[in-house]
Design an enzyme around this catalytic site. Structure first.
Site, PDB file in Angstrom:
ATOM      1  N   GLU A 190       1.235  -7.422   8.506  1.00 38.11           N
ATOM      2  CA  GLU A 190       1.215  -5.803   8.627  1.00 38.11           C
ATOM      3  C   GLU A 190       2.390  -5.416   7.376  1.00 38.11           C
ATOM      4  O   GLU A 190       2.482  -4.313   7.160  1.00 38.11           O
ATOM      5  CB  GLU A 190       1.797  -5.273   9.978  1.00 38.11           C
ATOM      6  CG  GLU A 190       0.771  -5.433  10.957  1.00 38.11           C
ATOM      7  CD  GLU A 190      -0.673  -4.746  10.479  1.00 38.11           C
ATOM      8  OE1 GLU A 190      -0.521  -3.540  10.025  1.00 38.11           O
ATOM      9  OE2 GLU A 190      -1.726  -5.342  10.179  1.00 38.11           O
TER      10      GLU A 190
ATOM     11  N   ARG B 157      -0.013  -8.800 -21.283  1.00 36.33           N
ATOM     12  CA  ARG B 157      -0.760  -8.457 -22.549  1.00 36.33           C
ATOM     13  C   ARG B 157       0.075  -7.615 -23.309  1.00 36.33           C
ATOM     14  O   ARG B 157      -0.152  -7.295 -24.486  1.00 36.33           O
ATOM     15  CB  ARG B 157      -2.215  -8.128 -22.171  1.00 36.33           C
ATOM     16  CG  ARG B 157      -2.241  -6.960 -21.166  1.00 36.33           C
ATOM     17  CD  ARG B 157      -3.643  -6.629 -20.847  1.00 36.33           C
ATOM     18  NE  ARG B 157      -4.369  -5.875 -21.959  1.00 36.33           N
ATOM     19  CZ  ARG B 157      -5.352  -6.452 -22.616  1.00 36.33           C
ATOM     20  NH1 ARG B 157      -5.845  -7.641 -22.418  1.00 36.33           N
ATOM     21  NH2 ARG B 157      -5.693  -5.784 -23.581  1.00 36.33           N
TER      22      ARG B 157
ATOM     23  N   ASP C 286      -6.188   0.193 -26.702  1.00 39.90           N
ATOM     24  CA  ASP C 286      -6.842   0.338 -25.365  1.00 39.90           C
ATOM     25  C   ASP C 286      -6.840   1.725 -24.846  1.00 39.90           C
ATOM     26  O   ASP C 286      -6.062   2.445 -25.259  1.00 39.90           O
ATOM     27  CB  ASP C 286      -5.902  -0.661 -24.278  1.00 39.90           C
ATOM     28  CG  ASP C 286      -6.085  -1.838 -24.349  1.00 39.90           C
ATOM     29  OD1 ASP C 286      -7.270  -2.297 -24.832  1.00 39.90           O
ATOM     30  OD2 ASP C 286      -5.339  -2.929 -23.975  1.00 39.90           O
TER      31      ASP C 286
ATOM     32  N   PRO D 202       0.819  -1.265   0.062  1.00 44.28           N
ATOM     33  CA  PRO D 202       0.016   0.052   0.161  1.00 44.28           C
ATOM     34  C   PRO D 202       0.954   1.170  -0.084  1.00 44.28           C
ATOM     35  O   PRO D 202       0.370   2.375  -0.322  1.00 44.28           O
ATOM     36  CB  PRO D 202      -0.991  -0.209   1.082  1.00 44.28           C
ATOM     37  CG  PRO D 202      -0.810  -1.498   1.643  1.00 44.28           C
ATOM     38  CD  PRO D 202       0.529  -2.128   1.292  1.00 44.28           C
TER      39      PRO D 202
END
Ligand code: 9D3
Length: 259
Positions: A116, A154, A169, A89
């Site tokens: 954690e 991809r 895309d 994160p």
């Protein structure tokens, strides 16, 4: 490309390599994905990989030694140097530009945390780059690693068939590098008649220029409404600015984008 995934649940990530575009990249010999479990490199009958945080507090921290050992084994499994990416994160945001850069590497090691997180000393010594896939809380790095594998696979030359062409895309710059990155236009298929609504008549007109214009206008209008930060209105070409103004004047409704 070779991707080694270091995780307490490696199958969670290697699974994505068995399906769809990523699976086909594997069959075509463009990509191999290998799982490594730090538990297999942990000492003692308990095979501990985590311990309590120094300084106190809730949760557990992944220990240095099992991760050092598993990373050494993963690195040694192939001769090419590997870029080690830690999913966390606290990482920089993963986006299409990062996917393109990673797709140029011969090897990646994706390190997934649980609990954690990982002892900072292991990260400082072994990790080249820390990435997050967005501002929401996951239970571990595995889903994020799966996202990276999919987005990178991809982009490997030959992974996509013609119709899937990455160049089309939303988040890929246009071939000439001009213009903003836009969200996709709406799509319709058979049946022509359905209680849920009509197909925009222009798509049935056979007028390819008019269809291209409509699609560009829808892409501009939807991007402006849903992701305004992707469009610098002042930097639009004259033609795009006109299409967007026309879209907004109609408020989407007359163009088949509203209720
Ligand atoms: C509840 C735990 N949190 C304490 C304040 C911190 C926390 C630790 C570990 C939150 C999430 C995680 C596990 N997440 C990841 O490993 C992760 C992640 C994410 O949660 N969101 C977006 N991208 C990523 S990449 C790895």
């Amino acid at each position: 490309m070779r991707i080694d995934v270091v995780s307490l649940f490696p199958e969670f990530v290697t699974q994505v390599a068995g399906h769809g575009v990523v699976g086909r990249a594997g069959e075509r010999g463009l990509l191999s994905v290998h799982g490594w479990n730090p538990r297999d490199f942990a000492e003692g009958s308990y095979r501990r990989v985590d311990d309590r945080p120094f300084g106190g507090g809730p949760g557990m921290v992944m220990m240095v030694e099992p991760l050092r050992a598993v990373l050494a084994a993963a690195r040694a499994a192939a001769p090419e140097p590997a870029r080690v990416v830690y999913l966390s994160p606290q990482g920089r945001p993963f986006d299409q530009a990062r996917a393109r850069a990673l797709a140029l590497e011969p090897r990646l090691v994706l390190l997934c945390g649980r609990y954690e997180g990982v002892d900072e000393r292991l990260l400082a010594a072994e990790v080249d780059e820390e990435l997050s896939i967005g501002d929401y809380v996951l239970s571990g790095g595995e889903l994020a690693a799966a996202v990276v594998v999919d987005a990178v696979a991809r982009l490997l030359p030959g992974a996509l068939n013609d119709v899937e062409s990455a160049a089309q895309d939303s988040f890929e710059p246009s071939a000439d590098g001009a213009g903003p990155l836009l969200l996709d236009c709406p799509h319709y298929t058979r049946p022509l008649e359905h209680a849920y609504g009509e197909v925009p008549p222009v798509l049935l007109s056979g007028n390819h220029a008019a269809i291209a214009r409509w699609r560009r206008q829808q892409a501009l209008g939807r991007t402006w409404q849903r992701r305004p930060e992707l469009i610098d209105r002042g930097a639009l070409s004259k033609a795009d600015a006109r299409l967007l103004d026309e879209f907004l004047a109609a408020d989407g409704d007359a163009l088949g984008d509203g209720p």
